[in-house]
Design a protein around this motif. Structure first.
Motif, PDB file in Angstrom:
ATOM      1  N   ILE B 392       0.719  -1.156   0.014  1.00 54.39           N
ATOM      2  CA  ILE B 392      -0.029   0.101   0.186  1.00 54.39           C
ATOM      3  C   ILE B 392       0.950   1.305  -0.153  1.00 54.39           C
ATOM      4  O   ILE B 392       0.296   2.296   0.176  1.00 54.39           O
ATOM      5  CB  ILE B 392      -0.833  -0.009   1.118  1.00 54.39           C
ATOM      6  CG1 ILE B 392      -0.115   0.061   2.546  1.00 54.39           C
ATOM      7  CG2 ILE B 392      -2.176  -1.132   1.049  1.00 54.39           C
ATOM      8  CD1 ILE B 392      -1.144   0.087   3.704  1.00 54.39           C
ATOM      9  N   GLY B 393       2.113   1.002   0.023  1.00 54.75           N
ATOM     10  CA  GLY B 393       3.015   2.306   0.126  1.00 54.75           C
ATOM     11  C   GLY B 393       3.841   2.393   1.121  1.00 54.75           C
ATOM     12  O   GLY B 393       3.744   1.603   2.261  1.00 54.75           O
ATOM     13  N   PRO B 394       4.549   3.174   1.268  1.00 51.57           N
ATOM     14  CA  PRO B 394       4.892   4.228   0.298  1.00 51.57           C
ATOM     15  C   PRO B 394       5.889   3.397  -0.910  1.00 51.57           C
ATOM     16  O   PRO B 394       6.423   2.548  -0.648  1.00 51.57           O
ATOM     17  CB  PRO B 394       6.005   5.407   0.861  1.00 51.57           C
ATOM     18  CG  PRO B 394       6.573   4.531   2.016  1.00 51.57           C
ATOM     19  CD  PRO B 394       5.612   3.422   2.423  1.00 51.57           C
ATOM     20  N   PHE B 395       5.650   3.921  -2.209  1.00 55.33           N
ATOM     21  CA  PHE B 395       6.207   3.638  -3.369  1.00 55.33           C
ATOM     22  C   PHE B 395       7.267   4.349  -3.810  1.00 55.33           C
ATOM     23  O   PHE B 395       7.096   5.414  -3.704  1.00 55.33           O
ATOM     24  CB  PHE B 395       5.111   3.394  -4.583  1.00 55.33           C
ATOM     25  CG  PHE B 395       3.974   2.458  -4.316  1.00 55.33           C
ATOM     26  CD1 PHE B 395       2.719   2.888  -3.884  1.00 55.33           C
ATOM     27  CD2 PHE B 395       4.253   1.106  -4.228  1.00 55.33           C
ATOM     28  CE1 PHE B 395       1.812   2.106  -3.342  1.00 55.33           C
ATOM     29  CE2 PHE B 395       2.888   0.172  -3.915  1.00 55.33           C
ATOM     30  CZ  PHE B 395       1.754   0.687  -3.619  1.00 55.33           C
ATOM     31  N   LEU B 396       8.392   3.524  -4.264  1.00 55.91           N
ATOM     32  CA  LEU B 396       9.455   4.385  -4.706  1.00 55.91           C
ATOM     33  C   LEU B 396       9.333   4.249  -6.266  1.00 55.91           C
ATOM     34  O   LEU B 396       9.490   3.249  -6.849  1.00 55.91           O
ATOM     35  CB  LEU B 396      10.797   3.615  -4.303  1.00 55.91           C
ATOM     36  CG  LEU B 396      12.176   4.282  -4.369  1.00 55.91           C
ATOM     37  CD1 LEU B 396      12.280   5.593  -3.954  1.00 55.91           C
ATOM     38  CD2 LEU B 396      13.431   3.501  -3.989  1.00 55.91           C
ATOM     39  N   MET B 397       9.368   5.672  -6.804  1.00 55.67           N
ATOM     40  CA  MET B 397       9.226   5.490  -8.234  1.00 55.67           C
ATOM     41  C   MET B 397      10.309   6.266  -8.779  1.00 55.67           C
ATOM     42  O   MET B 397      11.075   7.206  -8.291  1.00 55.67           O
ATOM     43  CB  MET B 397       7.918   6.361  -8.607  1.00 55.67           C
ATOM     44  CG  MET B 397       6.364   5.653  -8.354  1.00 55.67           C
ATOM     45  SD  MET B 397       5.049   6.525  -8.822  1.00 55.67           S
ATOM     46  CE  MET B 397       5.126   7.678  -7.663  1.00 55.67           C
ATOM     47  N   GLY B 406       3.309  12.096 -13.552  1.00 56.20           N
ATOM     48  CA  GLY B 406       1.742  12.310 -13.127  1.00 56.20           C
ATOM     49  C   GLY B 406       1.371  11.241 -12.180  1.00 56.20           C
ATOM     50  O   GLY B 406       0.287  11.434 -11.558  1.00 56.20           O
ATOM     51  N   LEU B 407       2.098  10.230 -12.080  1.00 57.83           N
ATOM     52  CA  LEU B 407       1.678   9.082 -11.011  1.00 57.83           C
ATOM     53  C   LEU B 407       1.928   9.635  -9.685  1.00 57.83           C
ATOM     54  O   LEU B 407       3.018   9.993  -9.485  1.00 57.83           O
ATOM     55  CB  LEU B 407       2.632   7.889 -11.420  1.00 57.83           C
ATOM     56  CG  LEU B 407       2.216   7.051 -12.752  1.00 57.83           C
ATOM     57  CD1 LEU B 407       2.928   5.989 -12.852  1.00 57.83           C
ATOM     58  CD2 LEU B 407       0.588   6.879 -12.741  1.00 57.83           C
ATOM     59  N   SER B 408       0.895   9.056  -8.816  1.00 52.82           N
ATOM     60  CA  SER B 408       1.085   9.450  -7.481  1.00 52.82           C
ATOM     61  C   SER B 408       0.908   7.901  -6.666  1.00 52.82           C
ATOM     62  O   SER B 408       1.542   7.957  -5.661  1.00 52.82           O
ATOM     63  CB  SER B 408       0.183  10.358  -6.753  1.00 52.82           C
ATOM     64  OG  SER B 408      -1.260   9.864  -7.086  1.00 52.82           O
ATOM     65  N   LEU B 409       0.198   7.093  -7.088  1.00 55.01           N
ATOM     66  CA  LEU B 409      -0.172   5.836  -6.819  1.00 55.01           C
ATOM     67  C   LEU B 409      -0.803   6.011  -5.235  1.00 55.01           C
ATOM     68  O   LEU B 409      -0.607   5.009  -4.305  1.00 55.01           O
ATOM     69  CB  LEU B 409       1.175   5.038  -6.508  1.00 55.01           C
ATOM     70  CG  LEU B 409       1.917   4.653  -7.844  1.00 55.01           C
ATOM     71  CD1 LEU B 409       3.025   3.670  -7.770  1.00 55.01           C
ATOM     72  CD2 LEU B 409       0.699   3.808  -8.700  1.00 55.01           C
ATOM     73  N   LEU B 426      11.128   0.665 -12.067  1.00 52.53           N
ATOM     74  CA  LEU B 426      10.471   2.054 -12.099  1.00 52.53           C
ATOM     75  C   LEU B 426       9.709   2.142 -10.717  1.00 52.53           C
ATOM     76  O   LEU B 426       9.386   3.326 -10.733  1.00 52.53           O
ATOM     77  CB  LEU B 426       9.655   1.983 -13.456  1.00 52.53           C
ATOM     78  CG  LEU B 426      10.391   1.905 -14.831  1.00 52.53           C
ATOM     79  CD1 LEU B 426       9.290   1.856 -15.879  1.00 52.53           C
ATOM     80  CD2 LEU B 426      11.493   2.754 -15.082  1.00 52.53           C
ATOM     81  N   ILE B 427       9.121   1.044 -10.328  1.00 49.70           N
ATOM     82  CA  ILE B 427       8.418   1.151  -9.202  1.00 49.70           C
ATOM     83  C   ILE B 427       8.640  -0.093  -8.330  1.00 49.70           C
ATOM     84  O   ILE B 427       8.679  -1.059  -8.364  1.00 49.70           O
ATOM     85  CB  ILE B 427       6.724   1.078  -9.388  1.00 49.70           C
ATOM     86  CG1 ILE B 427       6.195   2.128 -10.372  1.00 49.70           C
ATOM     87  CG2 ILE B 427       6.077   1.343  -8.067  1.00 49.70           C
ATOM     88  CD1 ILE B 427       4.954   2.084 -10.863  1.00 49.70           C
TER      89      ILE B 427
END
Lengths: 269, 613
Positions: B392-397, B406-409, B426-427
């Motif tokens: 559920i995050g936090p995601f490292l992009m 534009g992605l936030s996830l 990438l994620i």
């Protein structure tokens, strides 16, 4: 001898001197008594003399037996003393001319029942003028090293292009000879060199060389010195009672008629 | 008298060498003689014991000494200033489009007056310059621009100047003149003349003579024009295209009237689709937004002819949007879960096609797909095994990557399996990689998506259409063909080659309005500079593959009020310094002639000596 020369020399013969000659038995009157028909002198009869030679008319007049003496008939020896130095053949025309001249002299001698002999000045005898090589190195003494026959006719054929007084040499040559002929043969280029500007002149015998501006003036100066040399040779020849002739190296007919006959060396045969 | 190259006087050392040669080795012609003693009195005197020849003063010696002296003078650049007034003129031309502005020549009826442009006046001034220059003068001709270039020379014969400028057509947008002027200064030698020809007042270096041939004139122009490539949707209406155009005027008058005409088509078969008279005030930007039925024909915009014609005409080609083909071989339930059909409808110029046909993006499973081409970007949804995690995050992009734009996830539950994945991450979530991009040699990259499609809520969040849109636009850019067909002067004309053309090394070149073919720079993306307005065509092995339309839109150049005429002399007395660099030509030729004469005479003299004359 080549055909042209052979044809040319046939029309001429050597003029022999008027004085008595010496030599082997031949057809010319010699200086001694012999068996020719030419009366020479008387002498007293000696036992054994040929009675046909007794002058009976003289005996009728004088009651003294005298014998007639007649001139001998000789064949004169012709000794041809040729200069075999390289200068004699520097020009092809001169080389051919001297060979023609030597051959003609030998033939004239043979026709006179003589016995020609060839000697090299400063060298020894040689036999054939047509094949002899003109490579005689310059020598201090140009007198032939072979013994010359006494009372022979001697003909010297040379260009006399060597420094010094030629008179002593000519006196030595004339000594013991019945007559000396001196034939000085020169080529037209030696008589009148062509102006050539700045050149190096190299002697064909000594190989010495000089640098010279060979212009008209130098040529005139050379001709003056050549004339003096020729004069010295002629005077030296006449002083020993010989005959001198300057021969222009040319065709045989020209040489014989224009030079030798003009100077009384030859006469029509 | 002067020596421009004094070091050349070292050649005088050859004089004693000539003397020594004559001294030590004088080979005269040799002649054999039989009585050398008879020549002795006239022999040239020799020194006893010497090893060398006497120095003979011969004509050949004097000729050879003279030849050596002449060579020395030649090499040293000897000059006595003989009537040599030749000049070298460096001419820099202003290549900006305002030089095309025409004005009526004074005198005569207005209707029949001849119009001359700034470029024509420049040609006249250059012709005068050539006529006044001394015979044998030289010139260098340069052109200003974003990249200054040399059109003639350096130091070409000045009589070639007229022919060179005959075909000159100035059309550059606004640019800095300094690079061209500085290039002229680098080429100029002391004493050379520098001339800059322009149409308005410019600050030039002091050595330049500045000649302006412009005239302040009123002008109207199109300063912007855009043909909207997006489909305009309207209920019950056919598809239409938008035209956005901005007009302006530069005048000392309060307002000026012009007429905008829009024609459809090409050549003589154009049909007028719009016309309007407009009143433009000085400096006012008048925008127009128009709508026309969608067409494949070009739109030709034109204003009434005025002083500057180049900004009155715009030709807009129809955009050819690159359609991205999207395919999937996933089961229909998953496809519906992903909403691919809806995305294809919403995203511009995207079509969902069967997986069996060729596609640009393929969303598939792990198994190999026969329809995957080298250019297909494959998104592989990796199967998740029994071991999985719900992140559920936090995601490292990788924010720098265009796919992440534009992605936030936020609020995304990323159900993913465990294990390593190929390619650039990438994620990431913790240590688990969720999305990677695998770069492949000579093939499109692959994306590996570690996702349990049945469990995740990614497809229900805004991030999923953003991700797909980023992918579509990224792929669209890599599709072969032109990037943009309507450009401005100075822009880059871009064309992407298909991979097959790259492999076959096709001959691709650009043919502009001047009919000059230019080879493209680049391997897969070819580029050319749009140098002049008009139609440009790209040909591959002789076959037309793209057409571009380049317009001239530059408000600074359209403003002709700044133009003026004057002739400003160089400051500081430039150009009157002694012309050392060009003097001496006449002397050199005379010396060369004398040297040749010496050699011929020496040959004759030596020849005569050789022949014994």
């Amino acid at each position: 001898m080549r055909a042209e020369c052979s044809e040319a020399q046939a029309a001429w013969r050597l003029v022999l001197p008027s004085g008595p000659l010496r030599g082997r038995q031949g057809e010319r009157l010699g200086a001694s008594t012999g068996v020719s028909l030419e009366f020479m002198d008387y002498r007293d009869y000696l036992p054994g003399d040929d009675l046909r030679h007794v002058d009976w008319r003289s005996y009728a007049r004088t009651d003294q037996l005298k014998v007639r003496l007649f001139r001998e008939e000789v064949a004169p020896t012709l000794e041809i003393l040729a200069d075999l130095s390289p200068s004699m053949v520097l020009q092809p025309g001169k080389a051919q001319a001297i060979r023609d001249l030597l051959g003609a002299l030998a033939e004239w001698s043979r026709r006179a029942a003589g016995h020609p002999r060839f000697y090299a000045l400063g060298g020894i005898r040689f036999d054939d003028a047509d094949t002899v090589v003109f490579d005689q190195a310059p020598a201090d003494d140009l007198f032939p090293r072979a013994r010359l026959r006494p009372r022979s006719l001697r003909v010297v054929v040379s260009d006399f292009l060597f420094p010094g007084d030629p008179a002593p040499f000519l006196r030595r040559l004339a000594h013991g000879a019945s007559h000396l002929y001196v034939l000085q043969i020169l080529h037209a280029e030696e008589l009148t060199p062509a102006p050539a500007g700045l050149v190096t002149l190299r002697d064909c015998e000594s190989f010495e060389q000089i640098e010279i501006q060979l212009g008209e003036a130098a040529v005139r100066s050379y001709q003056q010195r050549l004339a003096r040399l020729r004069g010295a040779v002629e005077n030296g020849t006449r002083s020993v009672g010989g005959s001198y002739c300057m021969v222009h190296a040319a065709a045989p007919r020209v040489m014989f008629r224009s030079d030798l006959m003009a100077q009384g060396i030859v006469e029509p045969a | 008298m002067e020596f421009t190259t004094p070091l050349g006087l070292l050649a005088l050392l050859s004089l004693p060498v000539v003397l020594a040669l004559h001294f030590f080795r004088r080979k005269l012609r040799e002649q054999r003689v039989s009585g050398l003693f008879l020549f002795q009195k006239d022999a040239l005197p020799a020194d006893a014991g010497r090893q060398r020849s006497r120095l003979l003063q011969t004509p050949s010696l004097y000729l050879e000494l003279l030849a050596a002296l002449l060579v020395s003078l030649w090499l040293s650049g000897f000059s006595v200033g003989l009537s040599d007034h030749r000049t070298h003129v460096i001419v820099v031309l202003d290549d900006s489009a305002s030089m095309q502005a025409t004005a009526a020549v004074a005198g005569g009826e207005q209707a029949t007056r001849k119009r001359v442009s700034g470029a024509d006046l420049v040609r006249q001034r250059l012709a005068d310059l050539v006529a006044q220059a001394p015979s044998g003068s030289r010139c260098t001709l340069m052109l200003s621009g974003r990249r200054a270039r040399v059109l003639l020379g350096p130091r070409a014969p000045i009589h070639l100047l007229a022919d060179t400028v005959r075909g000159w057509r100035p059309g550059s947008p606004e640019h800095d003149f300094l690079p061209a002027l500085e290039l002229g200064l680098e080429v100029a030698a002391p004493g050379d003349d520098l001339v800059f020809l322009t149409d308005h007042a410019v600050d030039t270096p002091t050595r330049y003579r500045c000649i302006a041939v412009g005239q302040s004139l009123p002008n109207c122009g199109i300063v912007a024009a855009n043909r909207n490539l997006a489909e305009a949707k309207g209920a019950g209406q056919d598809d239409r295209e938008k035209l956005e155009v901005v007009l302006s005027a530069w005048t000392d008058e309060p307002a000026v009237t012009t007429r905008l005409t829009i024609r459809l088509g090409t050549g003589s078969r154009q049909t007028q689709i719009f016309q309007r008279d407009l009143e433009l005030r000085h400096g006012e930007l008048v925008p127009l937004a128009l709508s026309f039925p969608k067409t494949s024909q070009p739109w030709n915009l034109s204003l009434v002819a005025d002083a500057l014609a180049v900004d009155n005409v715009v030709r807009l080609l129809p955009g050819r949007p690159k359609q991205v083909l999207l395919a999937t071989d996933l089961d229909q339930r998953l496809v519906a879960r992903m909403g691919l059909a809806r995305l294809a409808r919403v995203l511009p110029h995207v079509a969902l096609v069967p997986a069996a046909s060729g596609c640009d993006i393929l969303i598939s499973g792990v198994a190999a797909v026969a329809s995957e081409g080298q250019d297909t970007v494959r998104v592989i949804v990796r199967p998740v095994g029994d071991e999985r995690d719900d992140w559920i995050g936090p995601f490292l992009m990788e924010r720098r990557h265009p796919l992440m734009s534009g992605l936030s996830l936020d609020g995304v539950v990323f159900s993913a399996g465990r294990g390593a994945m190929p390619g650039l991450p990438l994620i990431l979530a913790g240590e688990q990689v969720l999305l990677t991009e695998e770069q492949r040699a000579d093939a499109a990259p692959r994306l590996h998506l570690n996702l349990d499609a049945g469990r995740t809520n990614l497809f229900d969040t805004p991030d999923w259409p953003i991700l797909v849109s980023n992918l579509v636009e990224r792929v669209r850019k890599t599709l072969p063909g032109p990037r943009q067909v309507n450009l401005r002067v100075g822009d880059e004309i871009l064309y992407r080659l298909p991979r097959t053309a790259m492999a076959q090394s096709a001959d691709v070149h650009l043919l502009g309005p001047d009919a000059v073919a230019r080879i493209g720079h680049g391997r897969s993306l070819l580029s050319w500079e749009a140098r002049e307005p008009g139609e440009h065509r790209v040909l591959s092995d002789g076959k037309l593959i793209a057409t571009y339309s380049v317009q001239f839109v530059d408000a600074h150049e359209s403003d002709l009020r700044r133009c003026a005429s004057f002739d400003r002399a160089p400051q500081g007395g430039g150009g009157e310094v002694a012309r050392a660099s060009t003097s001496g030509y006449l002397e050199a030729r005379v010396l060369a002639l004398l040297l040749l004469l010496c050699m011929v005479l020496n040959w004759i003299v030596l020849g005569r000596r050789g022949r014994g004359r």
